[in-house]
Write an enzyme that holds these catalytic residues in place. Structure first.
Site, short mmCIF file in Angstrom:
data_model
loop_
_atom_site.label_atom_id
_atom_site.label_comp_id
_atom_site.label_asym_id
_atom_site.label_seq_id
_atom_site.Cartn_x
_atom_site.Cartn_y
_atom_site.Cartn_z
N LYS A 1 7.88 7.91 -1.61
CA LYS A 1 6.41 7.88 -1.75
C LYS A 1 5.77 7.49 -0.42
CE LYS A 1 4.20 4.09 -3.30
NZ LYS A 1 3.10 3.64 -2.45
N ASN A 2 6.30 6.45 0.23
CA ASN A 2 5.64 5.94 1.43
C ASN A 2 5.91 6.77 2.67
OD1 ASN A 2 4.49 4.06 -0.14
ND2 ASN A 2 5.81 2.36 0.51
N ARG B 1 -5.06 3.17 -1.37
CA ARG B 1 -5.28 2.75 0.01
C ARG B 1 -4.71 3.76 1.00
NH1 ARG B 1 -6.78 -1.17 2.15
NH2 ARG B 1 -5.25 -0.98 3.80
N CYS C 1 -6.40 -4.55 -2.67
CA CYS C 1 -5.77 -4.30 -3.96
C CYS C 1 -5.14 -5.61 -4.40
CB CYS C 1 -4.73 -3.19 -3.83
SG CYS C 1 -3.37 -3.69 -2.84
N ARG D 1 -5.88 -6.45 2.65
CA ARG D 1 -5.43 -5.22 3.33
C ARG D 1 -6.51 -4.65 4.23
NH1 ARG D 1 -1.68 -2.01 -0.73
NH2 ARG D 1 -0.77 -1.27 1.21
N PRO D 2 -6.88 -5.40 5.25
CA PRO D 2 -7.91 -4.94 6.20
C PRO D 2 -7.43 -3.71 6.98
CG PRO D 2 -6.85 -6.92 7.01
CD PRO D 2 -6.32 -6.69 5.63
N ILE D 3 -8.37 -3.09 7.71
CA ILE D 3 -8.03 -1.89 8.48
C ILE D 3 -8.39 -2.07 9.96
CG2 ILE D 3 -8.20 -0.24 6.57
CD1 ILE D 3 -11.12 0.25 7.54
N ASP D 4 -8.54 -3.35 10.36
CA ASP D 4 -8.99 -3.62 11.73
C ASP D 4 -8.07 -3.02 12.79
OD1 ASP D 4 -7.28 -5.64 10.52
OD2 ASP D 4 -7.38 -6.68 12.45
N LEU D 5 -6.77 -3.03 12.53
CA LEU D 5 -5.83 -2.51 13.54
C LEU D 5 -5.98 -0.98 13.68
CD1 LEU D 5 -2.69 -4.65 12.65
CD2 LEU D 5 -4.46 -5.11 14.37
N ASP E 1 8.34 -4.60 -0.39
CA ASP E 1 8.21 -3.75 -1.58
C ASP E 1 9.37 -3.92 -2.55
OD1 ASP E 1 6.73 -0.91 0.17
OD2 ASP E 1 5.92 -2.84 -0.49
N VAL F 1 4.56 -10.82 4.41
CA VAL F 1 3.80 -9.63 4.79
C VAL F 1 2.43 -9.58 4.12
CG1 VAL F 1 3.81 -7.09 4.80
CG2 VAL F 1 5.93 -8.35 5.24
N ARG G 1 2.56 5.39 -10.30
CA ARG G 1 2.13 5.72 -8.93
C ARG G 1 3.34 5.96 -8.03
NH1 ARG G 1 -1.63 1.54 -6.25
NH2 ARG G 1 -1.28 3.08 -4.61
C1 EPZ Z 1 2.57 0.30 3.71
O1 EPZ Z 1 1.28 -0.23 3.42
C2 EPZ Z 1 3.15 0.70 2.36
N1 EPZ Z 1 2.32 1.74 1.75
C3 EPZ Z 1 3.21 -0.52 1.44
O2 EPZ Z 1 3.85 -0.12 0.23
C4 EPZ Z 1 4.10 -1.58 2.13
O3 EPZ Z 1 4.13 -2.74 1.33
C5 EPZ Z 1 3.54 -1.91 3.51
O4 EPZ Z 1 3.42 -0.70 4.30
C6 EPZ Z 1 4.42 -2.89 4.28
O5 EPZ Z 1 5.70 -2.36 4.40
C7 EPZ Z 1 2.45 3.01 2.18
O6 EPZ Z 1 3.22 3.30 3.09
C8 EPZ Z 1 1.60 4.05 1.50
P1 EPZ Z 1 0.70 -2.60 6.60
P2 EPZ Z 1 0.27 -0.55 4.65
O7 EPZ Z 1 -0.47 -1.98 7.29
O8 EPZ Z 1 0.42 0.47 5.72
C9 EPZ Z 1 -1.97 -6.36 7.54
C10 EPZ Z 1 4.15 0.04 -2.09
O9 EPZ Z 1 4.38 -0.82 -2.97
N2 EPZ Z 1 -2.88 -5.43 8.21
O10 EPZ Z 1 2.02 -2.60 7.26
O11 EPZ Z 1 -1.08 -0.80 4.10
C11 EPZ Z 1 -2.05 -6.20 6.02
O12 EPZ Z 1 -3.12 -6.94 5.51
C12 EPZ Z 1 3.13 -0.24 -1.01
O13 EPZ Z 1 4.73 1.15 -2.00
C13 EPZ Z 1 -3.95 -5.94 8.94
O14 EPZ Z 1 -4.14 -7.16 9.01
O15 EPZ Z 1 0.88 -1.94 5.16
C14 EPZ Z 1 -0.72 -6.72 5.55
O16 EPZ Z 1 -0.81 -8.12 5.43
C15 EPZ Z 1 2.47 -1.60 -1.19
N3 EPZ Z 1 -4.80 -5.07 9.55
C16 EPZ Z 1 0.22 -6.36 6.70
O17 EPZ Z 1 -0.61 -6.05 7.83
C17 EPZ Z 1 -4.62 -3.72 9.50
O18 EPZ Z 1 -5.42 -2.98 10.11
C18 EPZ Z 1 1.11 -5.16 6.40
O19 EPZ Z 1 0.27 -4.07 6.17
C19 EPZ Z 1 -3.53 -3.22 8.76
C20 EPZ Z 1 -2.67 -4.09 8.13
#
Ligand code: EPZ
Length: 417
Positions: free
Chosen positions: A22-23, A92, A116, A121-125, A304, A326, A396
């Site tokens: 999925k991911n 997301r 969620c 889950r911010p998007i600042d990065l 996960d 995480v 999902r």
């Molecule tokens: C991906 O989510 C996966 N989803 C998630 O799987 C997985 O848990 C996660 O990576 C970590 O491995 C998909 O690939 C579709 P991140 P993603 O950006 O990309 C912080 C599942 O169950 N962060 O690596 O959203 C964030 O808040 C799902 O299949 C920022 O601070 O994860 C989190 O604490 C759940 N700013 C950490 O980084 C940002 O701009 C990891 O998030 C982006 C992220």
């Protein structure tokens, strides 16, 4: 409303075919927006998240078609830059279309993806990276907008190795002018899978799977055909099921090195496995030893799989400490496990799990996708009947889960009220 009923106690036995990841498939679908042809994704799992992502692309003017796990997507006619907010809020990962639309059309407007259950889950990065590539980013009224006549290569450092930010920025940089370097990039296997498909499309990406990813922008990308890697988290869920029920399973279609943090932990727990090139033969046993788990970005123990292992460790012969580094709120499933008799204490980002002899069936809910998988595991080993509601979360991320579970001996029933 649909719910699942599971009668616990049956040791699992049989073979499971692991589906495409999925991911991985979600960013791969977004990446097709970078080309103006018809790309094909093989071994695509049929999941509600895949359906949602296809709806987002269809709104943009793409034409997705799914047939027997082959997804073809014609992206020759992109004519929208703003998918509907209600679709964006459903998942997301739909935010992964931002980089491709910005790179392909020069302008994108998206509803901010909600947080969620597991965190803000911010998007600042993501947004800082797009600005580094020369985009003007503005936010307001629940929307984010980015535009750039042309994207220019840049050096980007990610404060956290965010999977989604790494994916979004790789896709945007693929069509930028010049070189981009992403430092402190995510290493997950899904990043490598995305880079492999983009390179098949004509991108020039090096270093995927390491800390530093180098992208040399190109003028245009061509449609390609690509097979999704197997879902390491689905495999982890089935491994935990075999361990939890003392069953014996053979998992087919795995990439065993993607499962190392999991198989290492399972060996500590006392489970024996024969690890093949693309299959794993696991032999659970009734005695589960406690272990400590700390979730980390790949190649650490995957967040996960945390919920599924918490269910497994709830009946270990002693206490385990699970630390979630995480996400800030990924222990909701603990409350549901406690309804089944688990003895768990949450202290900050750690959960102390004191093993009990047996869980007892109860009415519980899937708090999120992986929390739902944890409830299935708990139900398989509990005494009596477990009822799981809110199972849309589970649908999902797990293809044909009920059928797969019935085939290996789980006494499970889907009830539609
Ligand atoms: C991906 O989510 C996966 N989803 C998630 O799987 C997985 O848990 C996660 O990576 C970590 O491995 C998909 O690939 C579709 P991140 P993603 O950006 O990309 C912080 C599942 O169950 N962060 O690596 O959203 C964030 O808040 C799902 O299949 C920022 O601070 O994860 C989190 O604490 C759940 N700013 C950490 O980084 C940002 O701009 C990891 O998030 C982006 C992220």
């Amino acid at each position: 409303m649909k719910k699942i009923l599971i009668e616990g106690g049956a040791p699992l036995f049989g073979e499971v075919q692991i589906s495409g990841a999925k991911n991985s498939v979600l960013p791969l679908i977004a990446a097709t927006l970078l080309t103006d042809g018809t790309s094909i994704i093989d071994d695509c799992p049929w999941l509600s998240d895949v359906d949602t992502m296809c709806r987002v692309l269809a709104h943009l003017g793409a034409r997705p078609n799914f047939d027997h796990n082959v997804l073809s997507i014609d992206t020759s006619e992109l004519n929208q830059i703003d998918p509907p907010a209600e679709l964006m809020r459903q998942m997301r990962a739909s935010f992964l279309v931002m980089g491709p639309i910005l790179a392909r059309l020069g302008k994108v407007r998206l509803a901010l993806p909600g947080g969620c259950a597991i965190g803000a889950r911010p998007i600042d990065l993501h947004l800082k990276g797009f600005e580094a590539l020369g985009a003007t980013v503005t936010m307001g009224h629940g929307y984010v907008e980015a535009q750039a006549k042309r994207l220019y290569g840049s050096r980007i450092y990610l404060d956290f190795p965010s999977v989604g930010a790494t994916e979004n920025l790789i896709m945007a940089a693929s069509l930028a002018e010049g070189h981009t370097i992403i430092d402190n990039a995510a290493h997950e296997p899904e990043i490598i899978d995305l880079a492999n498909m983009l390179n098949a499309m004509g991108a020039k990406i090096k270093g995927a799977g390491t800390n530093t990813i180098r992208i040399e922008g190109v003028e245009a990308l061509q449609a390609a055909r690509h097979t999704v890697i197997p879902d390491r988290i689905e495999a982890a869920s089935f491994l935990a099921m075999a361990a939890a029920t003392g069953g014996e399973l053979i998992l087919h279609n795995v990439i065993s090195e993607h499962l190392q943090p999991l198989t290492a932990k399972l060996m500590e727990i006392g489970v024996s496995m024969e690890i093949g090139y693309d299959s794993i033969h696991i032999l659970g046993n009734k005695d589960i030893d406690p272990v400590d788990i700390k979730t980390l970005p790949y190649p650490g123990f995957p967040t996960d799989a945390q919920a599924q292992f918490m269910a497994l460790l709830s009946v270990a012969r002693g206490s385990s400490i699970i630390t979630e580094t995480v996400f800030e709120n990924r222990f909701m499933h603990a409350t549901e496990l406690m309804k089944m008799g688990a003895d768990i204490r949450i202290e900050g980002n750690s959960a102390i799990v004191n093993g009990v002899s047996r869980l007892s069936g109860a009415s519980v809910r899937a708090t999120d996708l992986r929390g739902g998988a944890a409830m299935v595991i708990a139900g398989q080993m509990a005494q009596g009947i477990t009822e799981i509601t809110d199972i849309h979360h589970i649908e999902r991320g797990y293809e044909n889960l009920i059928r797969k579970l019935e085939k290996i001996g789980t006494r499970i029933k889907l009830v539609e009220e």
